[in-house]
Design a protein around this motif. Sequence first.
Motif, PDB file in Angstrom:
ATOM      1  N   ARG A  16       0.826  -1.210   0.000  1.00 23.99           N
ATOM      2  CA  ARG A  16       0.000   0.000   0.000  1.00 23.99           C
ATOM      3  C   ARG A  16       0.861   1.262   0.000  1.00 23.99           C
ATOM      4  O   ARG A  16       0.594   2.200  -0.732  1.00 23.99           O
ATOM      5  CB  ARG A  16      -0.939  -0.004   1.196  1.00 23.99           C
ATOM      6  N   ARG A  17       1.903   1.275   0.805  1.00 23.22           N
ATOM      7  CA  ARG A  17       2.762   2.465   0.865  1.00 23.22           C
ATOM      8  C   ARG A  17       3.446   2.700  -0.471  1.00 23.22           C
ATOM      9  O   ARG A  17       3.550   3.839  -0.941  1.00 23.22           O
ATOM     10  CB  ARG A  17       3.795   2.311   1.971  1.00 23.22           C
ATOM     11  N   THR A  19       2.313   1.817  -3.375  1.00 19.51           N
ATOM     12  CA  THR A  19       1.285   2.281  -4.306  1.00 19.51           C
ATOM     13  C   THR A  19       0.987   3.766  -4.094  1.00 19.51           C
ATOM     14  O   THR A  19       0.845   4.522  -5.060  1.00 19.51           O
ATOM     15  CB  THR A  19       0.002   1.455  -4.126  1.00 19.51           C
ATOM     16  N   VAL A  20       0.917   4.197  -2.849  1.00 15.18           N
ATOM     17  CA  VAL A  20       0.644   5.604  -2.551  1.00 15.18           C
ATOM     18  C   VAL A  20       1.783   6.485  -3.036  1.00 15.18           C
ATOM     19  O   VAL A  20       1.555   7.537  -3.653  1.00 15.18           O
ATOM     20  CB  VAL A  20       0.394   5.795  -1.038  1.00 15.18           C
ATOM     21  N   VAL A  21       3.018   6.080  -2.802  1.00 16.74           N
ATOM     22  CA  VAL A  21       4.175   6.864  -3.250  1.00 16.74           C
ATOM     23  C   VAL A  21       4.208   6.935  -4.775  1.00 16.74           C
ATOM     24  O   VAL A  21       4.463   7.996  -5.352  1.00 16.74           O
ATOM     25  CB  VAL A  21       5.483   6.276  -2.686  1.00 16.74           C
ATOM     26  N   ALA A  23       1.663   6.734  -6.817  1.00 19.16           N
ATOM     27  CA  ALA A  23       0.568   7.609  -7.255  1.00 19.16           C
ATOM     28  C   ALA A  23       0.924   9.075  -7.053  1.00 19.16           C
ATOM     29  O   ALA A  23       0.623   9.922  -7.910  1.00 19.16           O
ATOM     30  CB  ALA A  23      -0.710   7.256  -6.500  1.00 19.16           C
ATOM     31  N   LEU A  24       1.580   9.400  -5.936  1.00 18.25           N
ATOM     32  CA  LEU A  24       1.988  10.780  -5.697  1.00 18.25           C
ATOM     33  C   LEU A  24       3.048  11.239  -6.695  1.00 18.25           C
ATOM     34  O   LEU A  24       3.001  12.379  -7.186  1.00 18.25           O
ATOM     35  CB  LEU A  24       2.510  10.934  -4.270  1.00 18.25           C
TER      36      LEU A  24
END
Length: 58
Positions: A16-17, A19-21, A23-24
């Motif tokens: 998840r982390r 994926t978030v990075v 996306a950012l």
Amino acid sequence: MTPEPRRRPPAPDPHRRTTVVAALLLAASAAALAYVLLGGHHDPVQSPDDAPSNAARG
């Protein structure tokens, strides 16, 4: 009547982390590209016309 056993909640996503990075970073690069393409940078770097180029120096 036997009660149904409780179901365990799903395990947290280990990626998840990441994926978030990702996306950012994608959003930031898209914003930077849009800024440049839409003319956000108004002072382009220009060389003086009277300065000789490196090709002319030989």
